[in-house]
Motif scaffolding. Sequence first.
Motif, PDB file in Angstrom:
ATOM      1  N   ARG A   1      11.430   4.378  -3.050  1.00 45.30           N
ATOM      2  CA  ARG A   1      10.140   4.160  -2.768  1.00 45.30           C
ATOM      3  C   ARG A   1       9.329   5.470  -2.166  1.00 45.30           C
TER       4      ARG A   1
ATOM      5  N   ASP B   1       0.731  -0.954   0.017  1.00 38.29           N
ATOM      6  CA  ASP B   1      -0.042  -0.079  -0.114  1.00 38.29           C
ATOM      7  C   ASP B   1       0.932   1.359   0.081  1.00 38.29           C
ATOM      8  N   SER B   2       0.296   2.425  -0.103  1.00 36.48           N
ATOM      9  CA  SER B   2       0.778   3.682   0.031  1.00 36.48           C
ATOM     10  C   SER B   2       0.310   4.300   0.906  1.00 36.48           C
TER      11      SER B   2
ATOM     12  N   THR C   1       0.528   8.816   2.971  1.00 32.07           N
ATOM     13  CA  THR C   1       1.097  10.062   2.547  1.00 32.07           C
ATOM     14  C   THR C   1       0.860  10.720   4.097  1.00 32.07           C
TER      15      THR C   1
ATOM     16  N   GLN D   1       5.564  11.021   0.750  1.00 28.51           N
ATOM     17  CA  GLN D   1       4.941  10.322  -0.133  1.00 28.51           C
ATOM     18  C   GLN D   1       5.397   8.597  -0.064  1.00 28.51           C
ATOM     19  N   MET D   2       4.801   7.800   0.808  1.00 26.70           N
ATOM     20  CA  MET D   2       5.592   6.495   0.757  1.00 26.70           C
ATOM     21  C   MET D   2       4.672   5.347   0.016  1.00 26.70           C
ATOM     22  N   ASN D   3       5.489   4.748  -0.856  1.00 29.36           N
ATOM     23  CA  ASN D   3       4.783   3.544  -1.652  1.00 29.36           C
ATOM     24  C   ASN D   3       5.386   2.351  -1.836  1.00 29.36           C
ATOM     25  N   ASN D   4       4.446   1.403  -2.086  1.00 31.14           N
ATOM     26  CA  ASN D   4       4.930   0.006  -1.851  1.00 31.14           C
ATOM     27  C   ASN D   4       5.427  -0.352  -0.514  1.00 31.14           C
TER      28      ASN D   4
ATOM     29  N   GLU E   1       8.918   9.824  -1.630  1.00 33.26           N
ATOM     30  CA  GLU E   1       9.167  10.872  -2.111  1.00 33.26           C
ATOM     31  C   GLU E   1       8.891  12.172  -1.002  1.00 33.26           C
TER      32      GLU E   1
END
Length: 123
Positions: free
Chosen positions: A66, A16-17, A19, A81-84, A68
């Motif tokens: 991953r 999941d992502s 913010t 922003q955190m992804n995966n 930003e």
Amino acid sequence: QVQLAESGGGSVQAGDSLTLSCAATGSTVRYTMAWFRQAPGKERIFVGGISWDGNGPNYADSLSGRFEISRDNNKETLVLQMNNLKPDDTAVYYCGVRTGRAPAPQTYDYRYWGQGTQVTVSS
């Protein structure tokens, strides 16, 4: 005097992502802002940061693209922003501010800290 308030944490599944936001009160226009995280039983470590004039963002090498970081100087807000997301990303995430121009990876370089926001990633 600068006060910081993090928000946006929560419990998510791996992949999941999420913010996170850090809202600053007091003038941070000429400060460097950064994110750190602290997992249970471990030290607080650098995630990434950006200066007031756009020096950065710089990231910890381990994040592998991953995460930003962005900054809105008008709103005095720092965003992560955190992804995966992975279970190893589970930690309390803190926002820090320092007067130096460039992001620094050591906690002692930061003068002000927020209370942190918990991120829990389950597999």
